[in-house]
Design a protein around this motif. Structure first.
Motif, mmCIF file in Angstrom:
data_model
loop_
_atom_site.group_PDB
_atom_site.id
_atom_site.type_symbol
_atom_site.label_atom_id
_atom_site.label_comp_id
_atom_site.label_asym_id
_atom_site.label_seq_id
_atom_site.Cartn_x
_atom_site.Cartn_y
_atom_site.Cartn_z
ATOM 1 N N ASP A 262 -17.937 5.252 -33.246
ATOM 2 C CA ASP A 262 -17.980 4.543 -31.831
ATOM 3 C C ASP A 262 -16.835 3.853 -31.518
ATOM 4 O O ASP A 262 -16.396 3.319 -30.464
ATOM 5 N N GLN A 263 -15.933 3.214 -32.570
ATOM 6 C CA GLN A 263 -14.612 2.694 -31.952
ATOM 7 C C GLN A 263 -13.617 3.654 -31.430
ATOM 8 O O GLN A 263 -12.956 3.214 -30.446
ATOM 9 N N ILE A 264 -13.599 4.954 -31.669
ATOM 10 C CA ILE A 264 -12.559 5.688 -31.038
ATOM 11 C C ILE A 264 -13.432 6.870 -30.250
ATOM 12 O O ILE A 264 -12.923 8.073 -29.906
ATOM 13 N N THR A 265 -14.846 6.566 -29.929
ATOM 14 C CA THR A 265 -15.592 7.556 -29.078
ATOM 15 C C THR A 265 -15.333 9.020 -29.708
ATOM 16 O O THR A 265 -15.168 9.934 -28.812
ATOM 17 N N ALA A 266 -15.590 8.993 -31.032
ATOM 18 C CA ALA A 266 -15.530 10.240 -31.628
ATOM 19 C C ALA A 266 -16.861 10.884 -31.457
ATOM 20 O O ALA A 266 -17.701 10.931 -32.753
ATOM 21 N N LEU A 267 -17.335 11.511 -30.286
ATOM 22 C CA LEU A 267 -18.785 11.908 -29.980
ATOM 23 C C LEU A 267 -18.999 13.204 -31.098
ATOM 24 O O LEU A 267 -20.069 13.162 -31.533
ATOM 25 N N GLN A 268 -17.996 14.217 -30.952
ATOM 26 C CA GLN A 268 -18.412 15.285 -31.751
ATOM 27 C C GLN A 268 -18.693 15.079 -33.085
ATOM 28 O O GLN A 268 -19.249 15.808 -33.769
ATOM 29 N N PHE A 269 -17.613 13.954 -33.665
ATOM 30 C CA PHE A 269 -17.607 13.717 -35.005
ATOM 31 C C PHE A 269 -19.121 13.067 -35.397
ATOM 32 O O PHE A 269 -19.739 13.568 -36.317
#
Length: 714
Positions: A353-360
């Motif tokens: 959630d810090q780097i908006t890694a939605l797919q991950f």
DNA sequence: TTAGGGTTAG
């Protein structure tokens, strides 16, 4: 000898949980004849000590067949104690029920068995039964009764048992005293724990360790060190457990040097060899002290990394704002055969959630479902958080709806999710739904709902909740709540009312509250009030670099360049640096980062070509640059050029080049998005027919078909 | 014949 199950009585079959035709073999010291009662007792004793369940069960069978058990209270008690110590409470209870002359020893073992196997209520019920039977309790009874009370947080019952301890005269027993301290620590009642500790006539190492770890667990690191000093003065030497608590205390107050000294002591005294927890605790201490290099060195030096070691590192990087390294380490953990657990996935989701890694985050979600971790409330709440912070509010809501046992934190996460997406009405409605579900609000969730009102301009609703806080929810408005209310009024243009609120509020305003007013002054071009509030901020927090920049921007918007320069000189003299603008976007499970004016990406040429093309098309569509976002006194042409260097545009151009038409673009920015970028993104969403979800430092903007979800209220 | 204190997460 061998034993066929068909010889067993039905009730004993139940004990063995085996079919009548199953064969159980027992060979003890090669004997082929029945053992005497005393021999059996001695063997059972050693099997109880080593918790050797299978052998004990076979011996039980042997005793039944040999007829030694008939009316033998001594052996029945021994067998019940054996089962209880192995946590086999069903078997233990069957034997216990059959024993007429129950000794304290037997009662104690049963109470212990239930207390140590997560069945605290049963343990307490048995303790009450023991008393009503007129059986005398002893110094072995209380530690487990107190343990059950402590673990179940049964404060009233715990206190009553404490009274019974005093009445029965076992208060001076060192084990009972230590158990009392541990129970009060669990109750978060350190004052009472300390009273018990201070009143102890005799203390051993466990007493000191329990008190020190009690303080540490509740974030009172300095008190922990005070007790540690007393412990040394009393002539006690530390053991591995003392060191663990002290390391945790060092992490709490970021006392790296002290932590390093303990590390040195542990190495010199070979503690690392004997204590399997110490390495993980050292890793944790260094990571708490923001020293990931030291943490990593230790981690890499450990041959056998367990899940806790991996978790400490993964969470450590996430906490120290290196989310990319955190995710990289998680991938390595999986590759090297590590076993991620609930704690791992919560830490990984925190990094996502810090780097908006939605797919991950979605990949991790599928792993969570596969492993059944979604039953865990903390995991569920982390999923709600990660989806809302990655821009997928609908997924967030799905997870929330499917959570079986929502608690206050789960509701708070969802309310906060709606808030940062500008969905103020949904946040308010969910908050009321939560209250109607008999969940008592705390300070945190009220802050979230007030913040949601502020982002959506819901002045009436926000003020109403604020007014009801003390009356309906028994919550005294704190600094965070006043800050939200100032923000709410200020954004809505009610600057005078916000100013009046600060002057009349019941707590002393902090620099953050004045900064909220200053920020509202920038939105509504009120230079006079900006000067008052900025002075307050600088007096209270001379290092508030953001507020210097905000004031400079307010002057720049009014073209008061001399004042802009004056503020800039102040900033330079103080040696402050504004963090550079930086945007992230995720592509094929990799995070691409762009700084303002970045020319280091391998696709730089294509990115700037794309931006030139967009600029041209935007102008044709009626876009006029709003150079008031450029706070330099330079030519208009240069101002416009500076705008097109902004990191969010580079990230958008990169995403447009690398994703198929129609794909939603997700961008994260480390600062607040500027007015012109906001406008440009609206145009781009219309021209390219793309939905663009942008998260800035404060909230989300959903751009679609030329407009933004914030309705330009931000 | 029995007992108490230790590392990671929203």
């Amino acid at each position: 000898m061998s034993l066929s199950g068909k010889f067993l009585r039905p009730q004993n079959r139940a004990l063995f949980n085996t079919s009548p035709c199953a064969t159980i073999r027992f060979r003890q010291h090669g004997c082929t004849h029945p053992l005497t009662s005393l021999q059996c007792g001695a063997t059972l004793q050693s099997l109880t000590n080593t918790k050797s369940f299978k052998q004990g069960q076979q011996l039980h069978a042997h005793i039944i067949v040999s007829g030694t058990l008939e009316d033998n209270t001594y052996l029945s008690t021994k067998i019940a104690a054996f089962y209880a110590s192995c946590g086999r409470m069903t078997q233990a209870q069957v034997l216990f029920d059959g024993i007429v002359l129950k000794s304290s020893f037997l009662w104690n073992f049963m109470i212990r068995g239930y207390a140590c196997n997560g069945l605290g209520m049963r343990s307490l019920a048995l303790y009450r039964e023991m008393l009503s039977f007129g059986q005398k309790t002893d110094n072995f009874t209380y530690p487990f009764v107190l343990k059950a009370c402590g673990e179940l947080l049964l404060v009233e019952i715990g206190r009553r048992v404490h009274c019974e301890v005093v009445v029965s005269g076992f208060e001076s027993d060192i084990y009972v005293g230590n158990s009392l301290i541990a129970m009060y620590v669990n109750f978060d009642d350190l004052a009472l724990a300390r009273i018990v500790f201070d009143r102890m006539l005799d203390r051993d190492l466990v007493s000191w360790n329990t008190m020190i770890s009690g303080y540490t667990k509740h974030g009172k690191a300095r008190e922990a060190f005070v007790v540690f000093d007393l412990m040394r003065k009393a002539g006690f030497n530390v053991d591995g457990r003392t060191l663990l608590s002290l390391l945790s205390a060092c992490g709490c107050i970021q006392a790296r040097n002290q932590g390093r000294e303990i590390h040195g002591y542990a190495v010199r005294n070979s503690y690392r060899i004997y204590n399997k927890f110490l390495n993980n605790s050292l890793i944790q201490m260094y990571s708490d002290c923001n020293s990931m290099v030291d943490a990593r060195r230790l981690f890499e030096g450990v041959q056998l990394k367990d899940t806790v070691s991996w978790n400490s590192m993964i969470a450590g990087y996430a906490r120290n704002e290196d989310a990319v390294e955190s995710l990289r380490l998680f991938c390595r953990m999986v590759m090297e055969g590590g076993r991620p657990d609930e704690v791992t996935v919560v830490a990984v989701l925190g990094a996502c959630d810090q780097i908006t890694a939605l797919q991950f985050g979605m990949v991790v979600h599928s792993h969570i479902v596969k492993k059944g971790f979604n039953e865990n409330n903390i995991v569920g709440t982390s999923l709600i958080d990660v989806y809302s912070k990655c821009g997928s509010l609908a997924c967030s809501r799905n997870v929330f709806d499917e959570m079986p046992n929502k608690n206050l934190v789960s509701w708070s996460a969802m309310v906060s999710g709606y808030g940062i997406h500008g969905k103020g009405r949904e946040a308010v409605s969910l908050f009321h739904e939560m209250v109607a579900s008999d969940i008592t609000p705390d300070e945190g969730v009220v802050t979230s709902v007030l913040s949601a009102c502020s982002h959506a301009g819901l002045v009436i609703e926000g003020k109403e909740i604020f007014d009801r806080m003390a009356k309906d929810y028994n919550i005294k408005p704190g600094l965070a709540h006043y800050s939200c209310l100032v923000d709410l009024l200020g954004r809505a243009g009610q600057l005078d009312e916000a100013y009046k609120l600060i002057k009349t509020m019941e707590v002393n305003p902090t620099s953050d509250i004045w900064a909220a007013l200053l920020s509202a002054c920038r939105l509504h071009h009120n230079v006079e009030l900006a000067e008052i509030s900025s002075q307050k901020v600088f007096d209270m927090n001379p290092k508030a670099v953001g507020s210097y920049i905000c004031l400079s921007n307010i002057y720049a918007a009014e073209k008061r360049w001399d004042d802009v320069e004056r503020v800039r000189v102040m900033v330079r003299r103080k040696g402050f640096k504004k963090p550079p603008g930086c945007s992230f976007t995720e592509l094929d499970n990799a995070i691409h980062r762009f700084l303002v004016g970045d020319r280091t990406h391998e696709q730089t040429y294509y990115i700037y070509t794309k931006l030139d093309d967009l600029k041209q098309r935007l102008k044709e569509a009626g876009y006029k640059p709003d150079t008031s976002s450029v706070y330099y006194d330079v030519e208009e042409e240069i101002k416009e050029k500076l705008l097109w260097d902004h990191s969010e545009r580079l990230a958008i151009a990169f995403a447009l080049i690398n994703t198929s038409p129609g794909t939603t673009i997700r961008i994260t920015k480390n600062l607040r998005v500027c007015g012109d970028c906001h406008n440009v993104t609206k145009f781009i969403s219309k021209l390219t027919r793309r939905d663009i979800i942008m998260r800035d430092i404060h909230r989300f903007h959903h751009f679609s078909d030329g407009s933004c979800s914030c309705g330009d209220y931000w």
